[in-house]
Design an enzyme around this catalytic site. Structure first.
Site, PDB file in Angstrom:
ATOM      1  N   GLU A   1       0.754  -1.209  -0.062  1.00  0.00           N
ATOM      2  CA  GLU A   1      -0.260   0.100  -0.480  1.00  0.00           C
ATOM      3  C   GLU A   1       1.118   1.001   0.428  1.00  0.00           C
ATOM      4  O   GLU A   1       1.761   1.235   0.924  1.00  0.00           O
ATOM      5  CB  GLU A   1      -1.032   0.271   1.458  1.00  0.00           C
ATOM      6  CG  GLU A   1      -2.034   1.135   1.033  1.00  0.00           C
ATOM      7  CD  GLU A   1      -2.437   0.565   2.564  1.00  0.00           C
ATOM      8  OE1 GLU A   1      -3.733   1.313   2.406  1.00  0.00           O
ATOM      9  OE2 GLU A   1      -2.599   0.477   3.475  1.00  0.00           O
TER      10      GLU A   1
ATOM     11  N   LYS B   1      -9.788   1.678  -2.383  1.00  0.00           N
ATOM     12  CA  LYS B   1     -10.014   0.844  -1.175  1.00  0.00           C
ATOM     13  C   LYS B   1     -11.945   1.659  -0.820  1.00  0.00           C
ATOM     14  O   LYS B   1     -11.659   2.515  -0.855  1.00  0.00           O
ATOM     15  CB  LYS B   1      -9.211   1.981  -0.644  1.00  0.00           C
ATOM     16  CG  LYS B   1      -9.444   1.000   0.491  1.00  0.00           C
ATOM     17  CD  LYS B   1      -7.617   1.622   1.976  1.00  0.00           C
ATOM     18  CE  LYS B   1      -7.790   1.279   2.911  1.00  0.00           C
ATOM     19  NZ  LYS B   1      -6.397   1.441   3.684  1.00  0.00           N
TER      20      LYS B   1
ATOM     21  N   CYS C   1      -5.527  -3.325   2.522  1.00  0.00           N
ATOM     22  CA  CYS C   1      -5.945  -2.918   4.053  1.00  0.00           C
ATOM     23  C   CYS C   1      -6.933  -3.337   4.901  1.00  0.00           C
ATOM     24  O   CYS C   1      -6.721  -4.315   5.075  1.00  0.00           O
ATOM     25  CB  CYS C   1      -4.383  -1.486   4.531  1.00  0.00           C
ATOM     26  SG  CYS C   1      -4.077  -1.386   5.722  1.00  0.00           S
TER      27      CYS C   1
END
Length: 287
Positions: free
Chosen positions: A54, A123, A164
């Site tokens: 990331e 995301k 994440c």
């Protein structure tokens, strides 16, 4: 005669995955240069799918994201395209801060061995947490959330992408599995609070829940960063075993993804074949 890595149809049942635990610096050009070097190293060691962490081109922090943000395609994705084509690999480009229409997104791009972009994932679940006395971080101060799940096909298997905080949401992994994914890759930068507690736990949970391989790739740990990542990139198999794991330093780890093994696990414990009961449709018994 077919080799051990081939099934009767000739499709490979094993392939090598590489996770690059990059030490991200404030210099974007340096980060991109290291990507070229480390992806080459991974490819020379047999990796067919390579993943970056990331925010691989930018320090992680809401104050950095606007400064480092790019359009897609742009400078960073051009590098990803070039190295994927040069080495004939599938390259999962971790994530970068993306600017589009006046908004910023935490975006992952994936490139094919011919250099073409296969997908872009933004995301969905933004990292907004407050653990008193330990960490308070609000990714939503800079980023807007994505709204679309993304998968891509390889000659080996279908792969799903999360970033994440997405790994905490079991529904996302389950939908990817229902869509035929056998490997889920999560570029991530867990903190020094959540990393030791939940990084490996969540990977093992998602792997066992869905009988898939889970790979999570972090930036390297650096005590001098304003946001210190836990590191410990790792790969977990469908039995819930950690089959590859990094320490905290910049490194590359490798795992041979065995799709025959995955199939065997699903046959031995056939949870995915059983109809899952919708608990919300069951009326509670009144006493």
């Amino acid at each position: 005669m077919a080799s051990m890595s081939d099934n009767v149809s000739g499709a490979a049942t094993k392939f090598r995955l590489a996770l690059i635990q990059l030490a991200v610096s404030p210099l974007k050009a340096s980060n991109l240069s290291k990507v070229r070097t480390l992806v080459k190293e991974a490819a020379l060691k047999g990796a067919k799918v390579v993943a970056l962490p990331e925010c691989f081109n930018s320090p992680y922090g809401t104050n950095y994201f606007p400064e480092y943000a790019e359009k897609i395609p742009g400078e960073s994705t051009q590098v990803l395209s070039e190295v994927a084509k040069e080495h004939g690999i599938h390259l999962i480009g971790g994530s970068i801060p993306e600017e589009d229409g006046g908004k910023l997104y935490n975006a992952c791009t994936v490139f094919a061995p011919n250099g073409s972009m296969l997908m872009k994932y933004r995301k969905i679940h933004l990292f907004d947490i407050d653990v008193p006395g330990k960490i308070c971080f609000r990714e939503s101060e800079a980023f807007s959330p994505g709204s679309t799940m993304c998968t891509f096909d390889t000659p080996y298997c279908k792969i799903g992408i999360g970033i994440c905080y997405d790994i905490r949401f079991a529904e996302l992994a389950h939908v990817y599995t229902k869509r035929g994914c056998q490997l889920l890759v999560y570029p991530g930068a867990f903190s020094m609070t959540t990393g030791p507690a939940h990084w490996e736990l969540l990977q093992r949970a998602r792997a066992v829940d869905n009988q898939v391989y889970i790979a999570a790739v972090s930036p390297a740990h650096n005590e001098n960063d304003s946001y210190v990542a836990w590191g410990h990139s790792s790969v977990v198999n469908p039995w819930g075993e950690v089959v590859a794991k990094a320490g905290s330093e910049e490194t590359i780890i490798y795992a041979d993804i065995d799709l025959k093994y995955l199939s065997d696990i699903r046959q031995q414990i056939p949870v995915l074949k059983q109809k899952r009961q919708d608990l919300y449709s069951v009326q509670a018994v009144q006493n």
